[in-house]
Design a protein around this motif. Sequence first.
Motif, mmCIF file in Angstrom:
data_model
loop_
_atom_site.group_PDB
_atom_site.id
_atom_site.type_symbol
_atom_site.label_atom_id
_atom_site.label_comp_id
_atom_site.label_asym_id
_atom_site.label_seq_id
_atom_site.Cartn_x
_atom_site.Cartn_y
_atom_site.Cartn_z
ATOM 1 N N GLY A 121 0.817 -1.209 0.000
ATOM 2 C CA GLY A 121 0.000 0.000 0.000
ATOM 3 C C GLY A 121 0.851 1.259 0.000
ATOM 4 O O GLY A 121 0.551 2.228 -0.700
ATOM 5 N N ILE A 122 1.915 1.235 0.777
ATOM 6 C CA ILE A 122 2.827 2.388 0.821
ATOM 7 C C ILE A 122 3.506 2.566 -0.533
ATOM 8 O O ILE A 122 3.554 3.672 -1.079
ATOM 9 C CB ILE A 122 3.863 2.213 1.946
ATOM 10 C CG1 ILE A 122 3.159 2.252 3.309
ATOM 11 C CG2 ILE A 122 4.945 3.281 1.856
ATOM 12 C CD1 ILE A 122 3.991 1.741 4.462
ATOM 13 N N LEU A 123 4.017 1.467 -1.088
ATOM 14 C CA LEU A 123 4.696 1.549 -2.383
ATOM 15 C C LEU A 123 3.773 2.061 -3.488
ATOM 16 O O LEU A 123 4.221 2.759 -4.397
ATOM 17 C CB LEU A 123 5.279 0.190 -2.773
ATOM 18 C CG LEU A 123 6.520 -0.234 -1.996
ATOM 19 C CD1 LEU A 123 6.864 -1.683 -2.293
ATOM 20 C CD2 LEU A 123 7.689 0.675 -2.299
ATOM 21 N N SER A 124 2.491 1.766 -3.390
ATOM 22 C CA SER A 124 1.543 2.242 -4.413
ATOM 23 C C SER A 124 1.352 3.755 -4.341
ATOM 24 O O SER A 124 0.924 4.373 -5.314
ATOM 25 C CB SER A 124 0.198 1.528 -4.270
ATOM 26 O OG SER A 124 -0.502 1.971 -3.121
ATOM 27 N N ARG A 125 1.678 4.358 -3.206
ATOM 28 C CA ARG A 125 1.539 5.811 -3.044
ATOM 29 C C ARG A 125 2.803 6.576 -3.421
ATOM 30 O O ARG A 125 2.779 7.791 -3.587
ATOM 31 C CB ARG A 125 1.184 6.130 -1.589
ATOM 32 C CG ARG A 125 -0.176 5.588 -1.191
ATOM 33 C CD ARG A 125 -0.476 5.771 0.289
ATOM 34 N NE ARG A 125 -0.004 7.030 0.824
ATOM 35 C CZ ARG A 125 0.468 7.186 2.069
ATOM 36 N NH1 ARG A 125 0.517 6.170 2.896
ATOM 37 N NH2 ARG A 125 0.867 8.366 2.497
ATOM 38 N N ALA A 179 15.267 10.335 0.436
ATOM 39 C CA ALA A 179 14.875 10.034 1.812
ATOM 40 C C ALA A 179 15.680 10.908 2.768
ATOM 41 O O ALA A 179 16.901 10.794 2.845
ATOM 42 C CB ALA A 179 15.114 8.556 2.128
ATOM 43 N N ILE A 180 14.979 11.796 3.452
ATOM 44 C CA ILE A 180 15.593 12.659 4.463
ATOM 45 C C ILE A 180 15.639 11.868 5.758
ATOM 46 O O ILE A 180 14.631 11.326 6.200
ATOM 47 C CB ILE A 180 14.773 13.945 4.657
ATOM 48 C CG1 ILE A 180 14.663 14.707 3.335
ATOM 49 C CG2 ILE A 180 15.364 14.806 5.771
ATOM 50 C CD1 ILE A 180 13.563 15.750 3.326
ATOM 51 N N ILE A 181 16.820 11.821 6.370
ATOM 52 C CA ILE A 181 16.990 11.063 7.602
ATOM 53 C C ILE A 181 17.133 12.052 8.751
ATOM 54 O O ILE A 181 17.979 12.940 8.719
ATOM 55 C CB ILE A 181 18.229 10.146 7.528
ATOM 56 C CG1 ILE A 181 18.213 9.304 6.240
ATOM 57 C CG2 ILE A 181 18.316 9.280 8.780
ATOM 58 C CD1 ILE A 181 17.003 8.411 6.075
ATOM 59 N N GLN A 182 16.282 11.892 9.766
ATOM 60 C CA GLN A 182 16.195 12.835 10.882
ATOM 61 C C GLN A 182 16.255 12.070 12.207
ATOM 62 O O GLN A 182 15.612 11.021 12.355
ATOM 63 C CB GLN A 182 14.880 13.600 10.776
ATOM 64 C CG GLN A 182 14.648 14.634 11.847
ATOM 65 C CD GLN A 182 13.302 15.323 11.664
ATOM 66 O OE1 GLN A 182 12.269 14.678 11.512
ATOM 67 N NE2 GLN A 182 13.311 16.636 11.664
ATOM 68 N N ALA A 211 7.422 8.804 6.963
ATOM 69 C CA ALA A 211 6.269 9.498 6.401
ATOM 70 C C ALA A 211 6.598 9.984 4.996
ATOM 71 O O ALA A 211 7.689 10.497 4.749
ATOM 72 C CB ALA A 211 5.881 10.691 7.274
ATOM 73 N N LEU A 212 5.639 9.811 4.093
ATOM 74 C CA LEU A 212 5.753 10.374 2.753
ATOM 75 C C LEU A 212 5.277 11.818 2.779
ATOM 76 O O LEU A 212 4.373 12.156 3.545
ATOM 77 C CB LEU A 212 4.880 9.595 1.772
ATOM 78 C CG LEU A 212 5.404 8.244 1.327
ATOM 79 C CD1 LEU A 212 4.307 7.474 0.594
ATOM 80 C CD2 LEU A 212 6.630 8.409 0.440
ATOM 81 N N ASP A 226 3.135 14.918 -1.831
ATOM 82 C CA ASP A 226 3.180 14.503 -3.233
ATOM 83 C C ASP A 226 3.613 13.050 -3.396
ATOM 84 O O ASP A 226 3.599 12.527 -4.507
ATOM 85 C CB ASP A 226 4.147 15.392 -4.023
ATOM 86 C CG ASP A 226 3.687 16.825 -4.092
ATOM 87 O OD1 ASP A 226 2.468 17.048 -4.237
ATOM 88 O OD2 ASP A 226 4.535 17.727 -3.997
ATOM 89 N N GLY A 227 4.064 12.429 -2.326
ATOM 90 C CA GLY A 227 4.532 11.050 -2.393
ATOM 91 C C GLY A 227 5.884 10.894 -3.051
ATOM 92 O O GLY A 227 6.273 9.790 -3.425
ATOM 93 N N ASP A 228 6.630 12.018 -3.198
ATOM 94 C CA ASP A 228 7.907 11.922 -3.891
ATOM 95 C C ASP A 228 9.127 12.191 -3.011
ATOM 96 O O ASP A 228 10.250 12.318 -3.508
ATOM 97 C CB ASP A 228 7.924 12.830 -5.121
ATOM 98 C CG ASP A 228 7.760 14.306 -4.782
ATOM 99 O OD1 ASP A 228 7.668 14.675 -3.596
ATOM 100 O OD2 ASP A 228 7.704 15.110 -5.737
ATOM 101 N N THR A 229 8.919 12.268 -1.710
ATOM 102 C CA THR A 229 10.009 12.406 -0.749
ATOM 103 C C THR A 229 9.605 11.688 0.530
ATOM 104 O O THR A 229 8.448 11.763 0.943
ATOM 105 C CB THR A 229 10.304 13.889 -0.435
ATOM 106 O OG1 THR A 229 10.579 14.582 -1.656
ATOM 107 C CG2 THR A 229 11.501 14.039 0.503
ATOM 108 N N LEU A 230 10.573 11.031 1.130
ATOM 109 C CA LEU A 230 10.329 10.287 2.358
ATOM 110 C C LEU A 230 11.097 10.916 3.508
ATOM 111 O O LEU A 230 12.257 11.302 3.341
ATOM 112 C CB LEU A 230 10.786 8.832 2.175
ATOM 113 C CG LEU A 230 10.560 7.875 3.334
ATOM 114 C CD1 LEU A 230 9.063 7.582 3.499
ATOM 115 C CD2 LEU A 230 11.339 6.577 3.101
#
Length: 131
Positions: free
Chosen positions: A12-16, A27-30, A84-85, A88-92
């Motif tokens: 489901g996540i990959l589909s988004r 992917a921003i790591i915090q 969290a996405l 826009d679903g184009d950055t994690l």
Amino acid sequence: MSTDATTPDVDGILSRVRFGADGLLPAIIQQHDTREVLMLGYMDAEALRRTLTEGRVTFWSRSRQEYWRKGDTSGHVQYVRQAALDCDGDTLLVEVEQIGAACHTGDRTCFDADVLNPALGSAAAEGTAAE
């Protein structure tokens, strides 16, 4: 297949996710508790799947063209606490418990805090930027 609260619905996540033309997702790591931004890496679908299911951050290395799980060689592990996405679903955004340094240089973070720092007297900070 049903999932419980601790098992992510990876399909489901990959589909988004909106991967870039290169098949990658930034992917921003915090750090989860201090909110310190540690680094930026890239994931393809398999790296994201591994990250979400294994609880350790896995990236796709653009330079080496291979997967690398943060900490396997350095011991500087990133344990996933939350992800969290963006809208826009184009950055994690991946919130982690960072063990050791996040940067390959040995620094805590990959980001150099003095690029724009009013304490250093930057022209922009002083309001004297050219028009």
